[in-house]
Design a protein around this motif. Sequence first.
Motif, PDB file in Angstrom:
ATOM      1  N   ALA A   7       0.855  -1.194   0.000  1.00  0.00           N
ATOM      2  CA  ALA A   7       0.000   0.000   0.000  1.00  0.00           C
ATOM      3  C   ALA A   7       0.889   1.241   0.000  1.00  0.00           C
ATOM      4  CB  ALA A   7      -0.909  -0.005   1.226  1.00  0.00           C
ATOM      5  N   ALA A   8       0.535   2.215  -0.808  1.00  0.00           N
ATOM      6  CA  ALA A   8       1.357   3.409  -0.995  1.00  0.00           C
ATOM      7  C   ALA A   8       1.630   4.172   0.297  1.00  0.00           C
ATOM      8  CB  ALA A   8       0.695   4.338  -2.010  1.00  0.00           C
ATOM      9  N   ASN A   9       0.692   4.189   1.212  1.00  0.00           N
ATOM     10  CA  ASN A   9       0.856   4.992   2.427  1.00  0.00           C
ATOM     11  C   ASN A   9       1.285   4.180   3.649  1.00  0.00           C
ATOM     12  OD1 ASN A   9      -1.511   3.614   2.752  1.00  0.00           O
ATOM     13  ND2 ASN A   9      -2.715   5.370   3.445  1.00  0.00           N
ATOM     14  N   CYS A  10       1.739   2.972   3.448  1.00  0.00           N
ATOM     15  CA  CYS A  10       2.131   2.110   4.571  1.00  0.00           C
ATOM     16  C   CYS A  10       3.498   2.533   5.117  1.00  0.00           C
ATOM     17  CB  CYS A  10       2.170   0.645   4.149  1.00  0.00           C
ATOM     18  SG  CYS A  10       2.590  -0.454   5.525  1.00  0.00           S
ATOM     19  N   PRO A  11       3.605   2.765   6.427  1.00  0.00           N
ATOM     20  CA  PRO A  11       4.881   3.142   7.032  1.00  0.00           C
ATOM     21  C   PRO A  11       5.971   2.062   6.905  1.00  0.00           C
ATOM     22  CG  PRO A  11       3.067   3.508   8.567  1.00  0.00           C
ATOM     23  CD  PRO A  11       2.507   2.773   7.388  1.00  0.00           C
ATOM     24  N   ARG A  13       7.107   0.928   4.342  1.00  0.00           N
ATOM     25  CA  ARG A  13       7.989   1.343   3.244  1.00  0.00           C
ATOM     26  C   ARG A  13       9.144   2.196   3.735  1.00  0.00           C
ATOM     27  NH1 ARG A  13       4.651   2.545  -2.260  1.00  0.00           N
ATOM     28  NH2 ARG A  13       3.621   0.529  -2.401  1.00  0.00           N
ATOM     29  N   GLN A  14       8.917   2.995   4.767  1.00  0.00           N
ATOM     30  CA  GLN A  14      10.004   3.812   5.319  1.00  0.00           C
ATOM     31  C   GLN A  14      11.104   2.917   5.885  1.00  0.00           C
ATOM     32  OE1 GLN A  14       8.011   6.252   8.185  1.00  0.00           O
ATOM     33  NE2 GLN A  14       7.111   7.594   6.634  1.00  0.00           N
TER      34      GLN A  14
END
Length: 123
Positions: A7-11, A13-14
């Motif tokens: 998901a594009a807004n999933c933390p 990814r950070q």
Amino acid sequence: MKPDAYAANCPTRQILDRVGDKWAVLILLLLRSEPMRFNQLRRAIEGISQKMLSQVLKSLERDGLLRRRAIATVPVTVEYSITPLGSTLAEAVDPLRDWAEQNLKEVLAAQRRYDAQRKALAA
């Protein structure tokens, strides 16, 4: 809600960005053996600029992966050490470093073949 790295807004990814950062990985792997000062790290990691090292150290500290300790000397000495959380990440990524070292020749050979094929097609 369960994390979903796709998901594009999933933390998540950070965190994956940190794992994918070569400088962060190299710093964490170095700090596994002993705490080090800024210039020790800079000398140990060829090619990293002072600015980049400073930025990555701040990011790793913010993420709880390393600890910064100022020692009251003149001038002030700053030492970096890995945290228990950082140790778990270093342990997880060390096999990737090992894989890269073991498969370097094969990857470079594949790159040369690919580049030669592209060059032949363009001619």
